[in-house]
Design a protein around this motif. Structure first.
Motif: not given
Length: 97
Positions: A51-55
């Motif tokens: 899962a790629s989380f953004r800032k």
């Protein structure tokens, strides 16, 4: 459905370990990242997805679908750098890493 907001200090990828009875669909920031439509008992960590989380603030939405009997789901976040995501404080919500 279950909804949580997760704050990240930078863009990063955490592994999401999921179990469900029966099906499950997960969206991260309105993008579907996992869908299982199988009839199965709950087994924690049965599915794994990166899962790629953004800032900043991230929205994680989980939908559990039931075919028969009881329904349930589990999920855990793990990161390669051992950091733990920080949930945003929401009234009545809790997070246990």
């Amino acid at each position: 459905y279950a909804l949580t907001l997760i704050q990240s200090d930078r863009p990063r990828t955490w592994d999401l370990f999921v179990g469900s009875d029966d099906g499950v669909t997960i969206w991260l920031n309105s993008r579907e990242i996992l869908r299982s439509t199988r009839s199965r008992p709950l087994v924690p960590n049965e599915d794994v997805v990166a899962a790629s989380f953004r800032k900043g603030r991230n929205t994680l939405l989980v939908k559990s679908t039931n075919i028969m009997g009881y329904w349930a789901f589990t999920f855990r976040l793990y990161s390669p750098d051992s950091s733990v995501p920080t949930p945003l404080p929401e009234e009545g919500a809790s997070f246990i890493p």
